[in-house]
Design an enzyme around this catalytic site. Sequence first.
Site, PDB file in Angstrom:
ATOM      1  N   TYR A  29     -52.317 -40.569  12.190  1.00 27.21           N
ATOM      2  CA  TYR A  29     -52.566 -39.395  11.349  1.00 27.21           C
ATOM      3  C   TYR A  29     -52.486 -39.783   9.873  1.00 27.21           C
ATOM      4  O   TYR A  29     -53.341 -39.406   9.067  1.00 27.21           O
ATOM      5  CB  TYR A  29     -51.537 -38.313  11.690  1.00 27.21           C
ATOM      6  N   GLU A  51     -49.656 -25.491   9.823  1.00 29.87           N
ATOM      7  CA  GLU A  51     -48.590 -25.471   8.821  1.00 29.87           C
ATOM      8  C   GLU A  51     -47.665 -24.272   9.053  1.00 29.87           C
ATOM      9  O   GLU A  51     -46.446 -24.371   8.867  1.00 29.87           O
ATOM     10  CB  GLU A  51     -49.162 -25.444   7.403  1.00 29.87           C
ATOM     11  N   TRP A  59     -43.106 -32.211  11.536  1.00 28.02           N
ATOM     12  CA  TRP A  59     -44.549 -32.339  11.679  1.00 28.02           C
ATOM     13  C   TRP A  59     -44.886 -33.100  12.959  1.00 28.02           C
ATOM     14  O   TRP A  59     -45.899 -32.844  13.598  1.00 28.02           O
ATOM     15  CB  TRP A  59     -45.159 -33.021  10.462  1.00 28.02           C
TER      16      TRP A  59
END
Length: 200
Positions: A29, A51, A59
């Site tokens: 990522y 988010e 995350w």
Amino acid sequence: MHNSPDLITGPDGLARTPWAYGTDLLTEYYDTEWGMPIYEESGLFERLCLESFQAGLSWSTILNKREAFRRAFLGFDVDAVAQMTPQDVKRLLLDASIIRNEKKIQAAITNARATVELRSQEGLSELIWSFRPETTPEPMSLSEVPSSSAESKALARELKSRGFAFVGPTSMYALMEAIGMVDTHLMGSHRRGCSGLWPR
């Protein structure tokens, strides 16, 4: 300019921020997606939702569940999510593959409907990108990476005024980082300047 002392050089010889080494998924990522510009409505809607779900969580947790989120929210098709019903919410609350938080699930549907409404105005992309700052941070250390900014606070306020939910200043700053509106790659990272919007 000197490189950040917080950078870690991987076995491939590339320097990255420490969080990029949490898992192979995080490294991929970081190396291919984080900080790259996104302008299309569906891509921005997906990241807005992710988010929102990330609030209070890591995350890494969200990234591990990303494909499950895509299945649950119909590929983040704005029109399809906007049509979801209370029965869909109940079904998703039973789906262990995603984050089962009723307020966050409802926020995704609310935000899809708000995104549809924006089409008769400037649209989601133009609205979000209108808050791009004139400068970007140049963090030499992790402690210098902001968690919010004047622009992210203003963006959060504007989105809320347009009917969006779960869009606080911190999550909107994370969105701005994710889509390259600001570049918070540590100085010396091999990804610094990857967006093409800011100098290395």
